[in-house]
Design a protein around this motif. Structure first.
Motif, PDB file in Angstrom:
ATOM      1  N   LEU A  24       7.113  -9.661  -2.221  1.00  0.00           N
ATOM      2  CA  LEU A  24       8.135  -8.900  -1.511  1.00  0.00           C
ATOM      3  C   LEU A  24       7.959  -8.996  -0.004  1.00  0.00           C
ATOM      4  N   PHE A  25       6.722  -8.818   0.471  1.00  0.00           N
ATOM      5  CA  PHE A  25       6.473  -8.786   1.909  1.00  0.00           C
ATOM      6  C   PHE A  25       6.220 -10.162   2.506  1.00  0.00           C
ATOM      7  N   GLY A  26       6.026 -11.158   1.667  1.00  0.00           N
ATOM      8  CA  GLY A  26       5.785 -12.502   2.185  1.00  0.00           C
ATOM      9  C   GLY A  26       4.423 -12.656   2.849  1.00  0.00           C
ATOM     10  N   GLY A  27       3.498 -11.799   2.523  1.00  0.00           N
ATOM     11  CA  GLY A  27       2.174 -11.872   3.131  1.00  0.00           C
ATOM     12  C   GLY A  27       1.118 -12.185   2.100  1.00  0.00           C
ATOM     13  N   ASP A  28      -0.115 -12.260   2.581  1.00  0.00           N
ATOM     14  CA  ASP A  28      -1.205 -12.555   1.657  1.00  0.00           C
ATOM     15  C   ASP A  28      -2.120 -11.346   1.472  1.00  0.00           C
ATOM     16  N   ARG A  29      -1.688 -10.205   1.971  1.00  0.00           N
ATOM     17  CA  ARG A  29      -2.511  -9.014   1.835  1.00  0.00           C
ATOM     18  C   ARG A  29      -1.625  -7.809   1.547  1.00  0.00           C
ATOM     19  N   TRP A  30      -1.966  -7.091   0.505  1.00  0.00           N
ATOM     20  CA  TRP A  30      -1.194  -5.894   0.152  1.00  0.00           C
ATOM     21  C   TRP A  30      -1.962  -4.636   0.512  1.00  0.00           C
ATOM     22  N   VAL A  31      -3.222  -4.568   0.217  1.00  0.00           N
ATOM     23  CA  VAL A  31      -4.038  -3.388   0.470  1.00  0.00           C
ATOM     24  C   VAL A  31      -5.286  -3.819   1.225  1.00  0.00           C
ATOM     25  N   GLN A  32      -5.688  -3.013   2.182  1.00  0.00           N
ATOM     26  CA  GLN A  32      -6.888  -3.327   2.959  1.00  0.00           C
ATOM     27  C   GLN A  32      -8.151  -3.188   2.106  1.00  0.00           C
ATOM     28  N   HIS A  33      -8.272  -2.055   1.397  1.00  0.00           N
ATOM     29  CA  HIS A  33      -9.483  -1.788   0.611  1.00  0.00           C
ATOM     30  C   HIS A  33      -9.114  -1.219  -0.754  1.00  0.00           C
TER      31      HIS A  33
END
Length: 175
Positions: free
Chosen positions: A55-64
């Motif tokens: 959805l966000f087009g990124g490679d990270r959803w949650v930091q920890h």
């Protein structure tokens, strides 16, 4: 539910992703911290990650990520679906909230733990031990907290002389 992809709960993963997005926004890494039981690591959290990254087009959803151990009762994971659970209200009818907190503190957050009468008794024993220790401390502190010495000396002043003690200082280092 049965499906062509196998058994599962089709809305569960997307529901959690949507909830997190509504609560924490669209800018990854959001949320900063996400938690759940270790049994949710796969497939639930993995699916949340895949959906949200798509959805966000990124490679990270949650930091920890924090995954807690499971609470077991009579050798099985405590679960509403297995009908082997105790509500907090039921538990507190025979034990104190403090003893339950102590039970939780006696175990590492990521370790599985088996709850039963023996563990409840262990926590109650710790609670009694703490209560006894705090009663003794309260008695000691009731005289200002410094026992027979009275009040704490001001900075730079000599240490107080204990009752019945000598006013002469002992020589240090044989002087």
């Amino acid at each position: 539910w049965d499906s062509s992809l196998g058994r599962g709960r089709p809305g569960w993963h997307i529901e959690c992703s949507a909830f997190c997005r509504a609560m924490f926004g669209d800018v990854p890494p959001a949320p900063y911290l996400h938690s759940g039981g270790r049994d949710l690591r796969f497939p639930h959290h993995e699916n949340e990650i895949a959906q949200s990254q798509a959805l966000f087009g990124g490679d990270r959803w949650v930091q920890h990520w924090v995954h807690a151990g499971q609470l077991n009762i009579k050798g099985l994971k405590m679960s509403k679906s297995l009908k082997n659970y105790t509500t907090i209200q039921e538990h507190l009818s025979g034990s104190s909230a403090r003893a339950f907190r102590i039970f939780c503190l006696l175990h590492r957050y990521h370790a599985d733990v088996t709850f039963g009468e023996d563990r409840a008794a262990d926590a109650a024993a710790w609670e009694r031990s703490f209560a006894s220790t705090f009663r003794i401390l309260a008695l000691h502190l009731s005289d200002g907290g410094y026992g027979a010495y009275g009040a704490f000396p001001a900075a730079g002043s000599p240490p107080p002389i204990p009752p019945g003690g000598s006013t002469e200082r002992a020589a240090v280092g044989g002087e």
